[in-house]
Design an enzyme around this catalytic site. Structure first.
Site, short mmCIF file in Angstrom:
data_model
loop_
_atom_site.label_atom_id
_atom_site.label_comp_id
_atom_site.label_asym_id
_atom_site.label_seq_id
_atom_site.Cartn_x
_atom_site.Cartn_y
_atom_site.Cartn_z
N GLY A 93 0.77 -1.24 0.00
CA GLY A 93 0.00 0.00 0.00
C GLY A 93 0.80 1.29 0.00
O GLY A 93 1.71 1.48 -0.81
N ASP A 120 8.38 -5.80 13.54
CA ASP A 120 7.00 -5.70 14.02
C ASP A 120 6.98 -4.50 14.96
O ASP A 120 7.67 -4.50 15.99
CB ASP A 120 6.62 -7.00 14.76
N TYR A 144 -10.69 2.12 15.62
CA TYR A 144 -9.82 2.56 14.52
C TYR A 144 -9.81 4.10 14.46
O TYR A 144 -8.74 4.71 14.46
CB TYR A 144 -10.27 1.96 13.19
N PRO A 167 -5.69 10.84 5.12
CA PRO A 167 -6.40 10.48 3.89
C PRO A 167 -7.79 9.92 4.18
O PRO A 167 -8.05 9.34 5.25
CB PRO A 167 -5.52 9.38 3.27
N GLY A 168 -8.64 10.07 3.18
CA GLY A 168 -9.94 9.41 3.19
C GLY A 168 -9.85 8.10 2.44
O GLY A 168 -8.95 7.29 2.68
N PHE A 174 -5.67 -2.52 2.83
CA PHE A 174 -6.37 -2.03 4.03
C PHE A 174 -7.72 -2.71 4.27
O PHE A 174 -7.98 -3.25 5.36
CB PHE A 174 -6.53 -0.51 3.92
P1 NDP Z 1 -1.99 -1.84 3.89
O1 NDP Z 1 -2.73 -2.88 4.65
O2 NDP Z 1 -1.82 -2.02 2.42
O3 NDP Z 1 -0.55 -1.60 4.54
C1 NDP Z 1 -0.37 -1.62 5.93
C2 NDP Z 1 1.10 -1.83 6.22
O4 NDP Z 1 1.29 -1.84 7.63
C3 NDP Z 1 1.64 -3.14 5.66
O5 NDP Z 1 2.87 -2.90 5.03
C4 NDP Z 1 1.82 -4.01 6.91
O6 NDP Z 1 2.96 -4.84 6.69
C5 NDP Z 1 2.14 -2.93 7.95
N1 NDP Z 1 1.90 -3.37 9.31
C6 NDP Z 1 0.75 -3.75 9.89
N2 NDP Z 1 0.95 -4.14 11.15
C7 NDP Z 1 2.29 -4.01 11.38
C8 NDP Z 1 3.13 -4.26 12.47
N3 NDP Z 1 2.65 -4.75 13.64
N4 NDP Z 1 4.45 -4.01 12.36
C9 NDP Z 1 4.95 -3.54 11.21
N5 NDP Z 1 4.22 -3.27 10.12
C10 NDP Z 1 2.90 -3.51 10.22
O7 NDP Z 1 -2.76 -0.46 4.21
P2 NDP Z 1 -2.57 1.03 3.67
O8 NDP Z 1 -1.35 1.19 2.87
O9 NDP Z 1 -3.88 1.42 3.09
O10 NDP Z 1 -2.46 1.82 5.05
C11 NDP Z 1 -1.27 2.43 5.50
C12 NDP Z 1 -1.63 3.37 6.64
O11 NDP Z 1 -2.52 4.37 6.17
C13 NDP Z 1 -2.32 2.72 7.83
O12 NDP Z 1 -1.85 3.32 9.02
C14 NDP Z 1 -3.79 3.04 7.60
O13 NDP Z 1 -4.51 3.05 8.80
C15 NDP Z 1 -3.69 4.41 6.98
N6 NDP Z 1 -4.79 4.86 6.15
C16 NDP Z 1 -5.28 4.08 5.13
C17 NDP Z 1 -6.32 4.55 4.33
C18 NDP Z 1 -6.92 3.76 3.22
O14 NDP Z 1 -8.06 4.06 2.80
N7 NDP Z 1 -6.25 2.76 2.65
C19 NDP Z 1 -6.87 5.90 4.54
C20 NDP Z 1 -6.29 6.61 5.65
C21 NDP Z 1 -5.28 6.12 6.39
P3 NDP Z 1 3.17 -6.32 7.27
O15 NDP Z 1 1.83 -7.00 7.28
O16 NDP Z 1 4.15 -6.93 6.31
O17 NDP Z 1 3.75 -6.11 8.63
C1 8X3 Z 2 -9.05 4.62 6.22
C2 8X3 Z 2 -10.20 5.44 5.71
O1 8X3 Z 2 -12.71 5.81 5.95
O2 8X3 Z 2 -11.93 3.51 5.75
O3 8X3 Z 2 -8.44 5.26 7.27
O4 8X3 Z 2 -11.60 4.73 7.78
S1 8X3 Z 2 -11.67 4.84 6.35
#
Ligand code: NDP
Ligand code: 8X3
Length: 251
Positions: free
Chosen positions: A13, A56, A149, A179-180, A187
């Protein structure tokens, strides 16, 4: 001058997109996440300016020994992107699993705090650096099933602003990215446990992309050193904050 970034959650992501963009811009990236194979794939793709770091963020001991455990030449982190995070479940609070709440707090709140605690003192000593925290519109606008969350992301937002309060007078910057709806990440699959259910979240929309988030990161870091962007709220054009909910009685 090439900068050294530490990006948590770089295996997927936003984190992977930020790593790609940052390397393309001529910088170096310490790419941290749990899935070693994904990080090795990024290394094979992006070359030796990417250092895979299996980590982690809930492992307090491993995080506490950063950055001393990094190889020589990688210990001075210029930009920390606290991106690792997750949502688990979308059921109402009264039906949520306590273990899901614990995991979200351990990752989104405690993990982010511990990584910041490990990296920030070095930035202050060097009098340069930038902490970029991934919050969310969920931290500002409530929605059904958002409970812990959203609360964890509200914490990230306020922590970011409070960091600035302590860092004013130094050249260490802090930015909260909010971000939205963003597609093209894991995710919603992680949240709902099913790619088919996850696909419904984005059906009929043109969501933001991970590259849009990487663009925001590149922009805030590339601004002159005297400019600090405190918060950025980003939504796709197809999304907007909604009205307050009103439950009306049946007549
Ligand atoms: P993804 O699920 O694609 O990526 C999440 C990342 O976090 C992965 O690389 C995962 O890697 C890592 N991760 C999770 N748990 C752990 C851990 N315990 N230790 C280390 N790494 C960890 O999600 P996104 O790219 O969408 O999200 C990235 C961030 O943006 C998050 O914080 C999310 O809450 C936030 N966000 C996302 C939005 C969306 O709509 N997608 C909108 C707003 C915010 P691995 O499993 O290999 O450890
Ligand atoms: C991720 C966006 O709207 O799914 O943070 O919570 S939402």
């Amino acid at each position: 001058m090439p900068l050294t970034y530490l990006v948590s959650g770089a295996s997927s992501g936003f984190g992977a997109a930020i790593a790609r963009r940052t390397i393309a811009d001529g910088h170096r990236v310490i790419a941290a996440a749990r899935r070693r194979d994904r990080l090795e794939g990024l290394r094979a793709e992006l070359g030796e300016r990417l250092l895979p770091l299996p980590l982690d963020v809930t492992d307090r001991a491993a995080v506490a020994t950063l950055p001393a455990s990094l190889p020589e030449g990688w210990r001075e982190v210029d930009v920390l992107v606290n991106n690792a995070g997750l949502a688990l479940g979308l059921d109402p609070a009264q039906r949520a699993k306590l273990s899901d709440w614990d995991t979200m707090v351990a990752t989104n709140v405690t993990g982010l705090l511990h990584l910041t605690h490990a990296i920030l003192p070095g930035m202050v000593t060097r009098d340069r650096g930038h902490v970029i925290n991934l919050s969310s519109t969920a931290g500002r606008y409530p929605y059904p099933g958002g409970h812990v969350y959203g609360a964890s992301k509200a914490f990230v937002m306020q922590f970011s602003l409070n960091l600035r309060a302590d860092l004013v007078g130094t050249n260490v910057r802090v930015t909260d990215l909010e971000p939205g709806l963003v597609g093209g990440t894991e995710f919603s699959t992680v949240r709902l446990g099913d790619p088919a259910r996850a696909a419904v979240v984005y059906a009929g929309t043109t969501p933001l992309t991970p590259a849009d988030i990487a663009e925001a990161v590149a922009w805030v870091v590339g601004l002159p050193a005297h400019v600090n962007i405190n918060r950025i709220e980003i939504m796709p054009t197809c999304q907007a904050p909604g009205p307050l909910a009103i439950k009306r009685r049946e007549r």
